[in-house]
Design an enzyme around this catalytic site. Sequence first.
Site, PDB file in Angstrom:
ATOM      1  N   THR A   1       0.855  -1.176   0.000  1.00  0.00           N
ATOM      2  CA  THR A   1       0.000   0.000   0.000  1.00  0.00           C
ATOM      3  C   THR A   1       0.890   1.225   0.000  1.00  0.00           C
ATOM      4  OG1 THR A   1      -1.716   1.166   1.216  1.00  0.00           O
ATOM      5  CG2 THR A   1      -0.257  -0.176   2.543  1.00  0.00           C
TER       6      THR A   1
ATOM      7  N   GLU B   1      -5.047  -2.615   4.465  1.00  0.00           N
ATOM      8  CA  GLU B   1      -4.742  -3.225   5.769  1.00  0.00           C
ATOM      9  C   GLU B   1      -5.933  -3.968   6.374  1.00  0.00           C
ATOM     10  OE1 GLU B   1      -3.942  -0.271   4.744  1.00  0.00           O
ATOM     11  OE2 GLU B   1      -2.042   0.451   5.564  1.00  0.00           O
TER      12      GLU B   1
ATOM     13  N   TRP C   1     -11.906  21.638  13.012  1.00  0.00           N
ATOM     14  CA  TRP C   1     -11.637  20.719  11.909  1.00  0.00           C
ATOM     15  C   TRP C   1     -12.703  20.904  10.832  1.00  0.00           C
ATOM     16  CZ3 TRP C   1      -9.962  15.169  13.751  1.00  0.00           C
ATOM     17  CH2 TRP C   1      -8.709  15.265  14.357  1.00  0.00           C
TER      18      TRP C   1
HETATM   19  P1  AMP Z   1      -6.344   1.717   0.176  1.00  0.00           P
HETATM   20  O1  AMP Z   1      -5.596   1.039   1.253  1.00  0.00           O
HETATM   21  O2  AMP Z   1      -5.473   2.211  -0.935  1.00  0.00           O
HETATM   22  O3  AMP Z   1      -7.460   0.869  -0.314  1.00  0.00           O
HETATM   23  O4  AMP Z   1      -6.985   3.036   0.768  1.00  0.00           O
HETATM   24  C1  AMP Z   1      -7.763   3.003   1.932  1.00  0.00           C
HETATM   25  C2  AMP Z   1      -8.327   4.365   2.181  1.00  0.00           C
HETATM   26  O5  AMP Z   1      -9.270   4.737   1.164  1.00  0.00           O
HETATM   27  C3  AMP Z   1      -9.113   4.479   3.457  1.00  0.00           C
HETATM   28  O6  AMP Z   1      -8.290   4.622   4.584  1.00  0.00           O
HETATM   29  C4  AMP Z   1      -9.964   5.707   3.185  1.00  0.00           C
HETATM   30  O7  AMP Z   1      -9.228   6.889   3.379  1.00  0.00           O
HETATM   31  C5  AMP Z   1     -10.268   5.574   1.711  1.00  0.00           C
HETATM   32  N1  AMP Z   1     -11.588   4.971   1.521  1.00  0.00           N
HETATM   33  C6  AMP Z   1     -11.895   3.692   1.286  1.00  0.00           C
HETATM   34  N2  AMP Z   1     -13.222   3.531   1.133  1.00  0.00           N
HETATM   35  C7  AMP Z   1     -13.782   4.753   1.296  1.00  0.00           C
HETATM   36  C8  AMP Z   1     -15.125   5.253   1.261  1.00  0.00           C
HETATM   37  N3  AMP Z   1     -16.174   4.488   0.990  1.00  0.00           N
HETATM   38  N4  AMP Z   1     -15.304   6.586   1.491  1.00  0.00           N
HETATM   39  C9  AMP Z   1     -14.261   7.399   1.749  1.00  0.00           C
HETATM   40  N5  AMP Z   1     -12.976   6.981   1.779  1.00  0.00           N
HETATM   41  C10 AMP Z   1     -12.738   5.680   1.562  1.00  0.00           C
END
Ligand code: AMP
Length: 548
Positions: free
Chosen positions: A185, A331, A450
């Site tokens: 990641t 993760e 925030w």
């Molecule tokens: P990744 O590990 O690249 O899949 O990214 C994970 C991150 O994507 C999470 O920690 C969130 O910040 C974002 N994310 C995943 N799903 C959503 C969702 N439905 N809405 C907003 N952010 C999301």
Amino acid sequence: MQALMMNSQLMISSILKHAERNFPDVEMVSVTVDNPRHRQNYKTFGKRCRLLVNVLESLGAKLGDRIGTLAWNDYRHMELYYAVSGSGMVCHTINPRLFPEQVAYIINHAENKILFVDILVMPLLEALKEHLAKVETVVVLSDRAHMPDSSLPNVLCYEELLEAQSDDYEWPEFDENTASGMCYTSGTTGNPKGVVYSHRSTVLHALAGALPDVTGASNMQTSLPVVPMFHVNAWGAPYAALMVGTKLVLPGPKMADGETLHDLITSEEVTVSSGVPTIWLALLDYLEANQKSVPSLERANVGGAACPRSIVERFREQHNCTVVQGWGMTETSPLGTIFGLKKGMEDLTTEEVTDLQCLQGRGVFGIEMCIVDENNEELPWDGVAFGALKVRGPWVAKGYYGLSDVPGAEGCPVDEKGWLQTGDVASITPDGYLQITDRTKDVIKSGGEWISSIEIENAAVNHADIAEAAVIGRYHPKWTERPLLIVVLQAGKSLSREDVLEFLNDKLHKMAMPDDVVFIGELPHTATGKINKLGLRKTFEDYQFPVE
Ligand code: AMP
């Protein structure tokens, strides 16, 4: 007292054996470079997986070896998923869309000696040749007729290797905590980090994902995972589908191509599909521009980034299709929360249901979550308080490959109390619906308050003439930081800064109103389709708000 139950280990190979025995005729349809519509059933699939293990062993691969894949969603990648993990090796999926230097870093860090590579990814590998000293063998996912010329040493043809093997192989049983897969990641700082999945975490994740109120996976369904198999195991679809006998339709390299997706959905009668919001926008735009529809599609799963309200509404109004938003991370395997109505919500208006679909969903059994304030004190689930989101459970990572997994230690994502720090900021409603308001690092701190960048972005993209929007915090002499809204307009449309601010005026509270709006032709995206805010911050490094 010890229980008297069998201690059968949770094995990925058991999913395959189950599918082969119970759903031998269920189809797996793929688009590949060498075949626009390849079809095979789960019986043939099982046989080819066994052939592939024998190929791996003939190439010298051993238990625990990380086998790299650089491939799209298709049947050969599926075969790698099951053969590599099922035999006790580690299926290391690599995102070919990352920066080339990141791809090289990941291959070297994971010490991949064997790579399985799609034809279209070969030029990338050729370019990285000098940096891949430890790679001994490259297997091209192709038949002989489509093999590309290559200057790399020891390039072999997948189909030729399979043809030369027998399918005589017994899937072994071993400790369910053995590593089965790996996915790096990319944080916004530092090098990518390797999340290492186990057989146990993968099987439990697939079981939980297949529950009726989660994805409702079923033998009656046909599923088109558009989310790439190189990104968090395509959200577990390759496992859940075989567990329940779902027909799989795999789009190969045509993931962002509205025309191919429409063609696959209609001709294969796809009922459920999963992808990031960008994919759905591409499909919806294609359908609208070409006056086409997707009558078989009942459900579109959305995750990876916040789902704009317009996607929920367009799918419902134009295609009678329900959008189901989920939240997760590499993760968390990735399933953490997913949309679903609760008993007692039957009489909600369409608007109210849409409001809930725009949240990130409710917790799935297996995942515990909490939100905490700056002092690590737990916050209430009242839909108002928001703080750092933490999760834990059997399919949540406790460390990264090669870094410490001691809770609280440097490089470990888990805090002293055993919770994964997600890096997301969220609130949770009394009904348990999660609302991601930001990434910890993207939240705008204005005069000590925030402000959620996502809230402003969501409000902005609801304007019919706005295609995409991103918000970043920029320095402000009075407030320290204020929101800057960056907008990409729909083709052929024009709006002024004032038009946008007026549109937002009754949709945002005063503090969240952006101080300025700028228009650009295109937003930068990361390799996984998210808006690259780091890039935007660089582009707008010297930006100054207009003096009022
Ligand atoms: P990744 O590990 O690249 O899949 O990214 C994970 C991150 O994507 C999470 O920690 C969130 O910040 C974002 N994310 C995943 N799903 C959503 C969702 N439905 N809405 C907003 N952010 C999301």
